[in-house]
Design an enzyme around this catalytic site. Sequence first.
Site, PDB file in Angstrom:
ATOM      1  N   SER A   1      12.500  45.213  26.910  1.00 42.35           N
ATOM      2  CA  SER A   1      12.213  46.192  27.974  1.00 42.35           C
ATOM      3  C   SER A   1      13.158  47.381  27.882  1.00 42.35           C
ATOM      4  CB  SER A   1      12.416  45.563  29.359  1.00 42.35           C
ATOM      5  OG  SER A   1      11.514  44.525  29.558  1.00 42.35           O
TER       6      SER A   1
ATOM      7  N   HIS B   1       6.842  48.867  27.704  1.00 42.63           N
ATOM      8  CA  HIS B   1       6.433  48.167  26.477  1.00 42.63           C
ATOM      9  C   HIS B   1       5.222  48.883  25.901  1.00 42.63           C
ATOM     10  CE1 HIS B   1       8.976  44.553  26.560  1.00 42.63           C
ATOM     11  NE2 HIS B   1       9.032  44.822  27.840  1.00 42.63           N
TER      12      HIS B   1
ATOM     13  N   HIS C   1       4.551  38.964  27.366  1.00 47.91           N
ATOM     14  CA  HIS C   1       5.309  38.051  28.223  1.00 47.91           C
ATOM     15  C   HIS C   1       4.407  36.959  28.782  1.00 47.91           C
ATOM     16  CE1 HIS C   1       7.514  41.912  28.413  1.00 47.91           C
ATOM     17  NE2 HIS C   1       8.594  41.158  28.490  1.00 47.91           N
TER      18      HIS C   1
ATOM     19  N   TYR D   1       4.661  35.895  31.738  1.00 46.56           N
ATOM     20  CA  TYR D   1       4.293  36.242  33.120  1.00 46.56           C
ATOM     21  C   TYR D   1       3.089  37.176  33.202  1.00 46.56           C
ATOM     22  CZ  TYR D   1       7.037  40.599  32.471  1.00 46.56           C
ATOM     23  OH  TYR D   1       7.522  41.786  32.014  1.00 46.56           O
ATOM     24  N   GLU D   2       2.714  37.786  32.071  1.00 47.05           N
ATOM     25  CA  GLU D   2       1.509  38.626  32.075  1.00 47.05           C
ATOM     26  C   GLU D   2       0.244  37.754  32.067  1.00 47.05           C
ATOM     27  OE1 GLU D   2       1.875  42.405  29.489  1.00 47.05           O
ATOM     28  OE2 GLU D   2       3.418  41.048  28.717  1.00 47.05           O
TER      29      GLU D   2
ATOM     30  N   ALA E   1      16.118  42.689  27.909  1.00 45.07           N
ATOM     31  CA  ALA E   1      16.895  43.105  29.080  1.00 45.07           C
ATOM     32  C   ALA E   1      17.115  41.847  29.901  1.00 45.07           C
ATOM     33  CB  ALA E   1      16.108  44.126  29.892  1.00 45.07           C
TER      34      ALA E   1
ATOM     35  N   MET F   1      13.104  36.900  31.116  1.00 43.78           N
ATOM     36  CA  MET F   1      11.741  36.347  31.106  1.00 43.78           C
ATOM     37  C   MET F   1      11.088  36.400  29.717  1.00 43.78           C
ATOM     38  SD  MET F   1      10.517  38.180  34.600  1.00 43.78           S
ATOM     39  CE  MET F   1      11.601  38.232  36.038  1.00 43.78           C
ATOM     40  N   SER F   2      11.916  36.343  28.682  1.00 43.11           N
ATOM     41  CA  SER F   2      11.340  36.432  27.325  1.00 43.11           C
ATOM     42  C   SER F   2      12.200  35.612  26.369  1.00 43.11           C
ATOM     43  CB  SER F   2      11.291  37.899  26.872  1.00 43.11           C
ATOM     44  OG  SER F   2      12.610  38.389  26.694  1.00 43.11           O
TER      45      SER F   2
ATOM     46  N   ASN G   1      21.327  44.391  35.049  1.00 45.06           N
ATOM     47  CA  ASN G   1      21.655  44.237  36.473  1.00 45.06           C
ATOM     48  C   ASN G   1      22.522  43.000  36.645  1.00 45.06           C
ATOM     49  OD1 ASN G   1      18.818  43.090  35.746  1.00 45.06           O
ATOM     50  ND2 ASN G   1      19.528  41.826  37.442  1.00 45.06           N
TER      51      ASN G   1
ATOM     52  N   HIS H   1      12.410  46.983  38.514  1.00 43.00           N
ATOM     53  CA  HIS H   1      12.031  47.137  37.109  1.00 43.00           C
ATOM     54  C   HIS H   1      12.480  48.509  36.576  1.00 43.00           C
ATOM     55  CE1 HIS H   1      10.003  46.123  33.437  1.00 43.00           C
ATOM     56  NE2 HIS H   1       9.216  47.182  33.502  1.00 43.00           N
TER      57      HIS H   1
HETATM   58  N1  HPA Z   1      16.157  38.275  36.128  1.00 44.06           N
HETATM   59  C1  HPA Z   1      15.196  37.957  35.241  1.00 44.06           C
HETATM   60  N2  HPA Z   1      14.835  38.766  34.261  1.00 44.06           N
HETATM   61  C2  HPA Z   1      15.479  39.931  34.135  1.00 44.06           C
HETATM   62  C3  HPA Z   1      16.476  40.321  35.023  1.00 44.06           C
HETATM   63  C4  HPA Z   1      16.829  39.440  36.087  1.00 44.06           C
HETATM   64  O1  HPA Z   1      17.708  39.726  36.924  1.00 44.06           O
HETATM   65  N3  HPA Z   1      16.925  41.546  34.622  1.00 44.06           N
HETATM   66  C5  HPA Z   1      16.202  41.872  33.529  1.00 44.06           C
HETATM   67  N4  HPA Z   1      15.326  40.903  33.226  1.00 44.06           N
END
Ligand code: HPA
Length: 282
Positions: free
Chosen positions: A32, A63, A85, A87-88, A115, A212-213, A236, A250
């Site tokens: 990401s 993406h 992903h 989650y998609e 990320a 998430m990847s 973050n 995001h």
């Molecule tokens: N959690 C899950 N996935 C992420 C995060 C997060 O805080 N930051 C970037 N991808």
Amino acid sequence: MPVAIDAIVNEAVASIRSKTDFRPYTGIILGSGLGTLFRQRDWIATIPYADIAHFPQPTVPGHEGTLLLGHIDSHPICALSGRFHYYEGHPMHIVTLPVRVMHALGIQRLIITNAAGGIHPQFQPGNIALIKDHINLFGDNPLRGIHTPSLPQFPSMLNTYPKPYRYAFFQLAKSSNLRVHEGVYVGVSGPSLETAAEIHFFQKIGGDMVGMSTVPEAIVAAQLELPVLGISVITNRCLPNLDDEEKTTHEMVLQVASNTAPQLYTLLRQWLQVDFSKYQLP
Ligand code: HPA
């Protein structure tokens, strides 16, 4: 019903081979906000996912959906600008299809970037953290129900992210006066972010960053015996006691990742030149 993955891979590879016979040595998955990492380069081929059989269109901002083939300082690479992903809503065999396709194109090793939220208290937004290991909390596995008679059904995951790859990266970062962390990546399905209790749990089980990847891709890489350099850009903080001011969005993830991209690019470029056949750990 088992998925006959070989036929799917062959059709995807045929779409690419109809455009180029280029053989990459290193495969790179851009996470990401990192899709722009290689934007300015002269490629031998840039292939939109729409032209590759079985490749879906990425639905997430940040993406792009292009396969890049060409050289970085004469080193032959193949890069995915845009990943799929879980989650998609994609099944695991589609999430990890690009790894099998790049392997069939000839790659010998894989760089996975992402990320991630920093669980370790010292991991700050904008930091780079190498993945030394992962914990799979997707509740699924990309090898489940996949029929690949020529490959191990129960691959070892013990040396998925080899130490020399990480060590060389550290040394390069050190000579540029850059601090790079190392940690355990917790892979979750998302797309909801974590509750405070979940973050607390991840800390307790030894997680340093969460995303998430990566985990599904690394599992397939291990099955294919592709060594992995895993790199998280911490976008973050992910601590159980954060107040609302630090709520992750995001947009924030994309912004921080793209700010870190130039630094990461410089290190990756140097890393690609390292000769690991002569490389010695201290
Ligand atoms: N959690 C899950 N996935 C992420 C995060 C997060 O805080 N930051 C970037 N991808």
